[in-house]
Design an enzyme around this catalytic site. Sequence first.
Site, mmCIF file in Angstrom:
data_model
loop_
_atom_site.group_PDB
_atom_site.id
_atom_site.type_symbol
_atom_site.label_atom_id
_atom_site.label_comp_id
_atom_site.label_asym_id
_atom_site.label_seq_id
_atom_site.Cartn_x
_atom_site.Cartn_y
_atom_site.Cartn_z
ATOM 1 N N PHE A 247 0.814 -1.213 0.000
ATOM 2 C CA PHE A 247 0.000 0.000 0.000
ATOM 3 C C PHE A 247 0.850 1.267 0.000
ATOM 4 O O PHE A 247 0.413 2.312 -0.449
ATOM 5 C CB PHE A 247 -0.869 0.044 1.272
ATOM 6 N N SER A 278 -2.647 -6.309 -7.135
ATOM 7 C CA SER A 278 -2.777 -5.175 -6.223
ATOM 8 C C SER A 278 -3.127 -5.698 -4.846
ATOM 9 O O SER A 278 -3.580 -6.824 -4.682
ATOM 10 C CB SER A 278 -3.890 -4.234 -6.704
ATOM 11 N N ASP A 279 -2.902 -4.854 -3.847
ATOM 12 C CA ASP A 279 -3.388 -5.180 -2.521
ATOM 13 C C ASP A 279 -4.741 -4.487 -2.389
ATOM 14 O O ASP A 279 -4.817 -3.260 -2.367
ATOM 15 C CB ASP A 279 -2.416 -4.705 -1.433
ATOM 16 N N TRP A 280 -5.797 -5.338 -2.310
ATOM 17 C CA TRP A 280 -7.150 -4.787 -2.254
ATOM 18 C C TRP A 280 -7.285 -3.633 -3.252
ATOM 19 O O TRP A 280 -6.898 -3.803 -4.420
ATOM 20 C CB TRP A 280 -7.504 -4.406 -0.809
ATOM 21 N N SER A 282 -5.608 -0.987 -3.882
ATOM 22 C CA SER A 282 -4.443 -0.091 -3.976
ATOM 23 C C SER A 282 -4.334 0.600 -5.325
ATOM 24 O O SER A 282 -3.710 1.658 -5.433
ATOM 25 C CB SER A 282 -3.145 -0.862 -3.676
#
Length: 746
Positions: A247, A278-280, A282
């Site tokens: 993030f 991606s992270d969630w 991001s």
Amino acid sequence: MKKHLYILFLLSAFLPAYGQSRQNIEQKIEAVLSKMTVREKVGQLNQLDGRGIHGTIEQLKELVRRGEVGSLMNITDPKIVNQLQEAACKESHTKIPLIFTRDVVHGFKTMLPIPLGQAATFDPDLVKEGARITAVEATEHGIRWSFAPMIDISRDARWGRIAESFGEDTYLTGQMAVAVVKGFQGEDLANPQSMAACLKHFVGYGAAEGGRDYNSTYIPERQLRQVYLPPFKQGIEAGAASIMVSFNDNNGIPSTGNKYLLRNILRKEWGFDGVTLSDWGSVTEMIRHGFAEDRKQAAEIAMNAGLDVEMSSKSYIQNLEKLIAEGKVQETALDDAVRNILRLKYRLGLFERPYTDIHKPKETYSAKHLAVAKKLAEESVVLLKNENKTLPLSANIKSILITGPLADAPHDQLGTWTMDGEPGKTQTPAKAIANLYGNKVKVHVVPGLTYSRDKNQSTFDEVLRMARSVDAIVAFVGEEAILTGEAHSLAALNLQGAQSELIKQLSATGKPLVTVVLAGRPLTIGKEVEQSDAVLYAWHPGTMGGPAIADILFGKAIPAGKLPVTFPKEVGQIPIYYNHTNTGRPARGNEKSLDEIPLNAQQSVLGHSSYYLDIGSKPLYPFGYGLSYTSFEYADLKIANTRLKKNDTLSVSVVIKNTGQYTGTEIAQLYITDQVGSVTRPVKELKGFERVALNAGEIKTVHFNLPVSELAFWNSVMEKTVEPGKFKVMVGTNSENGSEATFEVL
Ligand code: GLC
């Protein structure tokens, strides 16, 4: 003809049982890709959540039929997994199977200790076994892609996610990264019981300023290369199937849109051919970062930076076709991203075996799995103090009081990132001690506090009355799980609620007091350690934490864990870690304490060195620290050849003797100091460790062989090289104590 068949047979022996050759897969990828529309290609990069935020299961099936979803998170009913898979494989145009994903971090149903606790085992083989049973449990529920291991180097205990890390050391984290990748992915990723690993979070997330989660980081390239990147490279070399970005913005660039990280380092330098995701949200969080104007530009930046799959935020499926039509994103970039996700699906064998076998006998919670979880919990426990031979509780202890808010806390004992673990299956210390040892001692359980933040001291009188009547007290304190993990940073690290008061009053009874800490991070427990006769740090030990701790308390198991992270005396010392540089004015160790400072002191009377007036320079406990019920002596440190060339191997041996009364395991650690460099170098760095089991009185010689090439670092002109010069080697029981010798690289 026979000869060719024989050769083919021989070659096939080297092919994975389920998988296919790399070339075969690449050919199939091109064939599938050539038949896909742009929208179907974008659909493969769209990952949605199955818990309802992106629609009902029926609505998700419709998106799947339309080819607008490539992978789905958080669906763990294998029947529903199979229904959605059928929509993809039979009812869509491309017939491309889905991948089902989940945060399976430290266990699926059978919960293992949190990763920080697993790191304390310094036992990669056992951690790999834990990851293997985890993959077996997750895959039988339809999950074939886990978002783990988390391998962020963590030097700041204020950061809640230190719980899911393997601690502060690059070498240890690298060993653990490889162990989990191999445990999850097995020998053959196409085996239906194998699960794709995901190295996260790429990169530097653990250096969030102030330990405040999601905060910016300012890591210069040399430190990135030296400290934060190596575990990712090792994980990739071990075959990790995917990488999740972090993030944080590092030096002003969010990892999600960092082309240098995603294309230059990952793809060009390291040759990574797996999937980046991606992270969630991001991708669209780059808008809040002030790095993208809107969702469309966020999608453009992420795709052009080299981010393959977008988790959750749907900017790709909503904008990529337009961006390609406008020439802002090349279709070749889209094709490369789709190749990566298709490659993963082929490697997982999903085109051949897309469905989860729901008729196969379940192995979840099997005796074998519970045994592995218990062994990991046992090996994760670190003995911090043991005075007057308080532990193990001896045969003349006839009655004990079990107290504290973590003694019987089935939910909290499992720790953070417990997505599928069931508190009802947790074996707590209070229950385990009564069940396993209730025939040897009278066990009284009076919690005193009901949860870690509890300030209500109204039952303390009852606790103390019982305490005065028993032979020994075991107090379980620490943290509720919710105080650890993502988005759960703390500015102070003392015990919450009235836990400290409880320890203080228990100590005042004069009875032998054992304090057991169940937490997801180092806590500043110096006062409570002083007030206790013995202290065990058990992290959040998972489903089998109770029996593990019980066996340690009564000596059936001998603690051997070592701290994977430095314990600060005070939060004000953070960041504090063992492999720091020396500075030009290192602490001398003999600085005056606050009370020793004379009145009206002249400016320079205290000298000029790097320490704190109020608490000095030392941590509460150093990296690698951990005691045993027995004791070990190191002697005869020898270096086979003290003048080495760059392609030589450093061969070190040391003799270790068990000088106590108990069988025990010592984790001997090898540290190297590069005494002079073209840039300042850490005062020491862990470069090896060995678990050495020794019976009472037994002596063993332990050998370490370290290629000199492992001493390479990024020099003043950012070249990775071994510089000639003098080095020190230390082999010891922790990062501060051991035998030393010197050698030279020519
Ligand atoms: C979370 C975490 C990440 C996790 C992802 C999916 O925000 O940062 O580690 O894998 O979202 O749950």
